[in-house]
Design a protein around this motif. Structure first.
Motif, PDB file in Angstrom:
ATOM      1  N   ASN A   1       3.061 -10.692   3.739  1.00  0.00           N
ATOM      2  CA  ASN A   1       4.239  -9.932   4.160  1.00  0.00           C
ATOM      3  C   ASN A   1       4.987  -9.451   2.927  1.00  0.00           C
ATOM      4  O   ASN A   1       5.955 -10.063   2.486  1.00  0.00           O
ATOM      5  CB  ASN A   1       5.131 -10.800   5.045  1.00  0.00           C
ATOM      6  N   ILE A   2       4.491  -8.346   2.346  1.00  0.00           N
ATOM      7  CA  ILE A   2       5.137  -7.776   1.172  1.00  0.00           C
ATOM      8  C   ILE A   2       5.251  -6.256   1.347  1.00  0.00           C
ATOM      9  O   ILE A   2       4.563  -5.667   2.171  1.00  0.00           O
ATOM     10  CB  ILE A   2       4.388  -8.083  -0.135  1.00  0.00           C
ATOM     11  N   ASP A   3       6.123  -5.667   0.566  1.00  0.00           N
ATOM     12  CA  ASP A   3       6.232  -4.214   0.502  1.00  0.00           C
ATOM     13  C   ASP A   3       5.413  -3.726  -0.679  1.00  0.00           C
ATOM     14  O   ASP A   3       5.730  -4.033  -1.834  1.00  0.00           O
ATOM     15  CB  ASP A   3       7.690  -3.780   0.343  1.00  0.00           C
ATOM     16  N   LEU A   4       4.348  -2.980  -0.393  1.00  0.00           N
ATOM     17  CA  LEU A   4       3.511  -2.430  -1.453  1.00  0.00           C
ATOM     18  C   LEU A   4       4.124  -1.115  -1.907  1.00  0.00           C
ATOM     19  O   LEU A   4       4.249  -0.167  -1.117  1.00  0.00           O
ATOM     20  CB  LEU A   4       2.086  -2.226  -0.937  1.00  0.00           C
ATOM     21  N   GLN A   5       4.494  -1.064  -3.178  1.00  0.00           N
ATOM     22  CA  GLN A   5       5.216   0.086  -3.712  1.00  0.00           C
ATOM     23  C   GLN A   5       4.255   1.245  -4.016  1.00  0.00           C
ATOM     24  O   GLN A   5       3.063   1.047  -4.221  1.00  0.00           O
ATOM     25  CB  GLN A   5       5.967  -0.315  -4.979  1.00  0.00           C
ATOM     26  N   PRO A   6       4.789   2.481  -4.066  1.00  0.00           N
ATOM     27  CA  PRO A   6       3.943   3.607  -4.466  1.00  0.00           C
ATOM     28  C   PRO A   6       3.295   3.346  -5.829  1.00  0.00           C
ATOM     29  O   PRO A   6       3.975   2.913  -6.774  1.00  0.00           O
ATOM     30  CB  PRO A   6       4.925   4.784  -4.533  1.00  0.00           C
ATOM     31  N   GLY A   7       1.981   3.556  -5.919  1.00  0.00           N
ATOM     32  CA  GLY A   7       1.264   3.335  -7.169  1.00  0.00           C
ATOM     33  C   GLY A   7       0.931   1.885  -7.447  1.00  0.00           C
ATOM     34  O   GLY A   7       0.427   1.556  -8.528  1.00  0.00           O
ATOM     35  N   GLN A   8       1.172   0.990  -6.483  1.00  0.00           N
ATOM     36  CA  GLN A   8       0.950  -0.443  -6.702  1.00  0.00           C
ATOM     37  C   GLN A   8      -0.361  -0.894  -6.051  1.00  0.00           C
ATOM     38  O   GLN A   8      -0.741  -0.430  -4.982  1.00  0.00           O
ATOM     39  CB  GLN A   8       2.115  -1.258  -6.124  1.00  0.00           C
ATOM     40  N   TYR A   9      -1.051  -1.815  -6.731  1.00  0.00           N
ATOM     41  CA  TYR A   9      -2.297  -2.399  -6.240  1.00  0.00           C
ATOM     42  C   TYR A   9      -2.027  -3.780  -5.657  1.00  0.00           C
ATOM     43  O   TYR A   9      -1.067  -4.471  -6.038  1.00  0.00           O
ATOM     44  CB  TYR A   9      -3.313  -2.534  -7.369  1.00  0.00           C
ATOM     45  N   LEU A  10      -2.894  -4.222  -4.757  1.00  0.00           N
ATOM     46  CA  LEU A  10      -2.853  -5.577  -4.215  1.00  0.00           C
ATOM     47  C   LEU A  10      -4.263  -6.140  -4.281  1.00  0.00           C
ATOM     48  O   LEU A  10      -5.208  -5.523  -3.788  1.00  0.00           O
ATOM     49  CB  LEU A  10      -2.371  -5.567  -2.758  1.00  0.00           C
TER      50      LEU A  10
ATOM     51  N   ALA B   1       0.811  -7.048 -10.301  1.00  0.00           N
ATOM     52  CA  ALA B   1       1.430  -7.053 -11.630  1.00  0.00           C
ATOM     53  C   ALA B   1       0.899  -5.941 -12.524  1.00  0.00           C
ATOM     54  O   ALA B   1       1.459  -5.688 -13.597  1.00  0.00           O
ATOM     55  CB  ALA B   1       1.211  -8.405 -12.295  1.00  0.00           C
ATOM     56  N   THR B   2      -0.175  -5.272 -12.095  1.00  0.00           N
ATOM     57  CA  THR B   2      -0.725  -4.168 -12.877  1.00  0.00           C
ATOM     58  C   THR B   2       0.269  -3.017 -12.915  1.00  0.00           C
ATOM     59  O   THR B   2       0.990  -2.766 -11.941  1.00  0.00           O
ATOM     60  CB  THR B   2      -2.050  -3.693 -12.253  1.00  0.00           C
ATOM     61  N   ALA B   3       0.328  -2.314 -14.033  1.00  0.00           N
ATOM     62  CA  ALA B   3       1.243  -1.183 -14.158  1.00  0.00           C
ATOM     63  C   ALA B   3       1.038  -0.194 -13.019  1.00  0.00           C
ATOM     64  O   ALA B   3      -0.096   0.081 -12.619  1.00  0.00           O
ATOM     65  CB  ALA B   3       1.034  -0.490 -15.499  1.00  0.00           C
TER      66      ALA B   3
END
Length: 583
Positions: free
Chosen positions: A76-85, A197-199
């Motif tokens: 349950n997280i918000d994945l930000q634009p440009g973000q990897y999971l 945590a990746t840019a």
């Protein structure tokens, strides 16, 4: 006037018809032999302009042609634009640890072929779509994204290429490309897992051009006559005067070629180095601003000519593995295997193992005693053993050749393993130290062989006729092929004849008597019960030359040429062997 494109990061009109969150990387080789990482993983990416909450979402996996899906719930997280999971799956002992994962799931992906969906539900696909074709290739509002790899029958338009223990499926443009075609959107490359945590890598609406194949620095076989340079273009309509512009490209700095479609560039090749440069231009043939271009460099290798197998081995030691060779000698086949179409070959100087996995490159039928002409291939190392991977078919120069095993000691082999690797040799007065009259040979096991020095006898050949037979007791001369297992010498026999040369120790039949020996035309075989017997006769190369089942005590051997043979007798499930001399 040059056409100018602004980097409007917040304008996402081109993305609205595809998913905002996508599967950006898939790796199923985790923990396998040669694996890059210990665990499988699935990576997802937000290619959109707004955060996306993943509560209640899942990734699901099914086999290439299966309809049963395994579910892994997302955090349950918000994945930000440009973000990897990064989602860690199951794994094994081999490979490096993954970076810190954002989720861990109990999914075991295939390393080669399979399918993955990103869903906005945690309900299994086969519980929503209970019958084919829906369960095999689900399509519906629950599906956010779908990726098939290899032979998968579930995909978007077409599956990407098969993966391996050393390759992952990568979505192009760092995850930004999404044309709803897996084959066009993904490439196979070395895995590179990315986590939250990746840019950030926010997707742009600006035009771009990438070369997706071949990978930069690729070396192709000398047999290669054409290389397709595959392009991936985003946010730019390539056409002849009716679109945004077209493509200019050069090969090795030559004349500029104008290209009005996105099909691969076919580059005719001969051995040498090639550099292909591509760029996007407007309808007036001017490079767009900012410039969008790509370059790839690749090589078509040339063969290194060598006089014989010893020269090939010396060159590998001096210059490393991976070169291509053309062998002038005509090495003789000493053993052939159906597994990976392997052939052990040997000339007067050395030997090598030909590894020719399906589909076979050498299609000419070959048997023990055939001399090979026109042998070409690439050198590779497998667990310490030098192998030759053929690059073109070879022919039989002559047949019926005999390779006489060189008599060596176990100590000599171990001290000079490179000199004897893959050679057919003979170790005299050697004893299987664990033989007790009841233990039998099993496939894929190590047995200690001793002629005064220990050496590993490895039952590499599951097809060998001595598998399941009682290990012979006592000292005898053993004909073996030499193998190198990461610096440790091993030996293996081709047949029961090799194992029992000069011995009568394969003896499990009471009262057995074989006479006369030497024989001319007839051979008499008697036992305590004189029951029905199956009799097989092998020559010194391990080839069966006679096979008969009889209740008689006499068999006709007049068809056999003068020489040394091994006779294998089976009676009521019991087996014995005898060396036979034909005059």
């Amino acid at each position: 006037m040059k056409k100018i494109y602004s980097l409007l990061l917040l304008v996402v009109f081109g993305l609205t018809t595809q998913a905002q969150v996508v599967i950006s990387q898939v790796y199923g080789g985790g923990g396998n032999t040669g694996a890059q990482y210990k665990n499988d993983f699935i990576e997802i990416f937000n290619r959109g302009a707004a955060p996306q909450n993943l509560n209640g979402w899942s990734v699901q996996y099914a086999s290439a042609t299966g309809g049963s899906w395994t579910v892994g719930a997302l955090p349950n997280i918000d994945l930000q634009p440009g973000q990897y999971l990064l989602i860690q799956g199951q794994g094994g002992a081999n490979g490096a640890d993954l970076p810190a994962s954002d989720a861990t799931i109990a999914i075991n992906l295939s390393g080669t072929n399979g399918k993955v969906v990103l869903a906005n539900t945690t309900t299994r696909m086969n519980d929503i779509y209970t019958t084919p074709p829906g369960s095999l290739n689900p399509v519906g509002p629950e599906i956010v994204d779908k990726v098939g790899f290899g032979t998968a029958n579930g995909n978007e338009t077409a599956s990407m290429v098969a993966l391996s223990n050393t390759t992952a499926g990568f979505r192009l443009n760092n995850g930004c490309t999404d044309t709803d075609n897996n084959a066009a959107d993904f490439i196979a490359a070395a895995p590179s897992p990315r986590n939250t945590a990746t840019a950030l890598s926010v997707c742009s609406s600006a035009p771009s051009i990438l070369i997706t194949s071949p990978a930069n620095g690729t070396t192709f076989s000398p047999e290669t006559t054409n290389v397709n340079v595959v392009l991936s273009i985003s946010n730019f309509n390539v056409a002849n005067g009716t679109g945004d512009g077209h493509i200019h490209y050069t090969i090795n700095g030559g004349a500029t070629v104008m290209k009005y479609d996105t099909t691969p560039i076919a580059v005719p090749t001969t051995p040498g180095s090639y550099t292909v440069f591509v760029q996007l231009v407007d309808n007036s043939h001017n490079p767009i601003v900012p410039a969008q271009n790509a370059t790839v460099t690749f090589t078509v290798a040339a063969y290194t000519p060598v006089a014989n197998l010893a020269a090939l081995r010396a060159d590998v030691i001096a210059n490393g593995i991976g070169k291509y060779y053309q062998i002038a000698s005509n090495p003789v086949v000493t053993y052939t295997r159906t597994a990976n179409n392997q052939k052990y070959v040997q000339d007067a100087t050395a030997a090598i193992l030909i590894h020719d996995p399906n589909p076979a490159v050498i299609t000419t039928p070959m048997v023990i005693g055939d001399a090979i002409s026109g042998l070409k291939g690439k050198s590779e190392n497998f667990n310490g053993t030098l192998e030759l991977l053929p690059t073109t078919n070879a022919t039989v120069a002559s047949s019926g050749n005999t390779v006489t095993p060189q008599i060596v000691t176990a100590a000599t082999i171990s001290a000079n393993i490179e000199a004897y690797e893959s050679e057919l040799v003979q170790i005299n007065n050697a004893t299987f130290t664990t033989a007790d009259g009841s233990i039998t040979f099993a496939s894929g096991q190590n047995y200690n062989l001793n002629d005064g020095t220990d050496i590993v006898f490895r039952t590499l050949f599951s097809e060998a006729d001595y598998i399941g037979e009682i290990i012979p007791q006592g000292a005898a001369n053993r004909v073996v092929l030499v193998s190198d297992f990461n610096g440790t010498a091993q030996v293996v026999s081709r047949s029961i004849n090799d194992v029992t040369l000069g011995t009568t120790s394969f003896n499990n039949i009471s009262g057995l008597n074989v006479y006369p020996n030497p024989a001319n035309d007839f051979l008499h075989i008697t036992t305590a019960i004189n029951g029905v017997k199956t009799i097989a006769v092998y020559d010194v190369m391990g080839k069966e030359v006679l096979n008969t089942t009889t209740a008689n005590e006499t068999i006709n051997v007049s068809s056999l040429n003068a020489g040394i043979y091994m006779v294998k007798i089976t009676e009521e499930g019991k087996t014995a062997t005898r060396k036979l001399v034909i005059k």
